[in-house]
Design an enzyme around this catalytic site. Structure first.
Site, PDB file in Angstrom:
ATOM      1  NE  ARG A  20       8.367  -3.693  -4.473  1.00  0.00           N
ATOM      2  CZ  ARG A  20       7.266  -3.046  -4.077  1.00  0.00           C
ATOM      3  NH1 ARG A  20       7.337  -2.170  -3.104  1.00  0.00           N
ATOM      4  NH2 ARG A  20       6.120  -3.284  -4.657  1.00  0.00           N
TER       5      ARG A  20
ATOM      6  CG  ASN B 199       7.963  -0.298  -7.459  1.00  0.00           C
ATOM      7  OD1 ASN B 199       8.888   0.425  -7.816  1.00  0.00           O
ATOM      8  ND2 ASN B 199       7.731  -1.481  -7.964  1.00  0.00           N
TER       9      ASN B 199
ATOM     10  N   PRO C 152       0.840  -1.208   0.000  1.00  0.00           N
ATOM     11  CG  PRO C 152      -0.580  -1.475   1.837  1.00  0.00           C
ATOM     12  CD  PRO C 152       0.689  -1.990   1.232  1.00  0.00           C
ATOM     13  CD  GLU C 153       2.882   3.243  -4.360  1.00  0.00           C
ATOM     14  OE1 GLU C 153       3.073   4.443  -4.613  1.00  0.00           O
ATOM     15  OE2 GLU C 153       3.212   2.327  -5.134  1.00  0.00           O
TER      16      GLU C 153
ATOM     17  CE  LYS D 294       5.308   3.175   0.762  1.00  0.00           C
ATOM     18  NZ  LYS D 294       6.304   2.291   0.133  1.00  0.00           N
TER      19      LYS D 294
END
Ligand SMILES: [Zn+2]
Length: 275
Positions: free
Chosen positions: A263, A165, A2-3, A52
């Protein structure tokens, strides 16, 4: 993972459900039994996010600190009979009132901490574009002194909080920035453009529940927000994220991918060429 937009929406939903109430806190799974006992029955003062990280203040200086990590979820549901809501899966923490049940599953971190500890966590985080009065200069100071690539720096939560990401790949494409350019070679005007774009895009993610970056969709969502008719989107569209091998929507070149900062980064070698 989750961003920031997901955590912001979660804080908003928890606030709407519990602010001013005294939810019962339990740990059906058992792993957070002691922490749940510390906050159970206390007044829920407010919930907030920073990047986050999620923080919930309970009366008496007890703060719940949650980081969802890669797989964590925190769902807020309205139930007629909260006491009868079945426990599904490994629920680390349940907050329940007569009309709401919130279940936290699989977080990377869940703890009850002091205000001083909250301060210690947030002082290590870069500005979050969704927070009131964030300081983009703080991020700029870290970027402009670094030899790391801008693609790595945007993922570093000490530089910028909340961007993950998907947003990093998409915003670098939107602003046509070579992702491998070192921070210290980034122009101030380029950073300002990246920051302003994130300030613009993240609220669309909060409103729709999806990361919206493709310009046609951005405009459509903006128009709907202006008249207060935003629906949750079920599909995400992107310029480069997870489009490796497919043609660039702008120039037709193949979208490329490589692991950067742990990532997969996605970019267009032609649109994002160093100038
Ligand atoms: Zn392209």
């Amino acid at each position: 993972m989750p961003e920031g937009h997901t955590l912001f929406a979660l804080a908003r939903d928890l606030d709407a459900a519990y602010r001013g109430t005294q939810p019962t806190a339990t740990s059906p799974q058992g792993r957070f039994a002691a922490g749940a006992a510390l906050i159970s029955g206390r007044t829920f003062v407010h919930a907030t996010s920073w990047g986050k990280h999620l923080f919930v203040e309970f009366e008496g200086d007890a703060w719940l600190h949650v980081h969802l990590g890669l797989i964590g979820t925190f769902t807020v549901d309205q139930h007629r009979y909260a006491g009868e809501a079945p426990v599904v899966g490994q629920v680390r923490l349940r907050l329940a009132t007569e009309d709401h049940v919130a279940d936290l599953r699989g977080p990377n971190l869940c703890a009850v901490i002091t205000p001083e500890q909250v301060e210690a966590v947030t002082s290590r985080l870069g500005p979050d574009p969704l927070r009131p009065e964030p300081d983009p200069d703080l991020a700029w100071r870290r970027i402009s002194r670094s030899s790391k690539t801008i693609a790595e720096l945007l993922m570093d939560q000490a530089v910028l909080a909340g961007v993950g990401n998907v947003y990093r790949s998409e915003v670098l494409f939107r602003k046509r920035v070579d992702p491998f350019r070192p921070g210290r070679e980034i122009r101030r005007s380029t950073w300002d453009a990246i920051w302003l774009d994130l300030v613009d895009l993240l609220p669309l993610g909060v409103a729709t529940g999806k990361i919206v970056t493709v310009e046609e969709q951005v405009e459509e969502v903006r128009e709907r927000m202006a008249v207060g008719q935003v629906d949750r989107l079920t599909e995400r569209s992107s310029y480069v994220y997870k489009r490796q091998g497919e043609p660039c929507l702008v120039c037709g070149s193949r979208i490329r991918t490589r692991v950067v900062g742990g990532r997969n980064l996605f970019w267009c070698g032609r649109c994002q060429r160093r100038r």
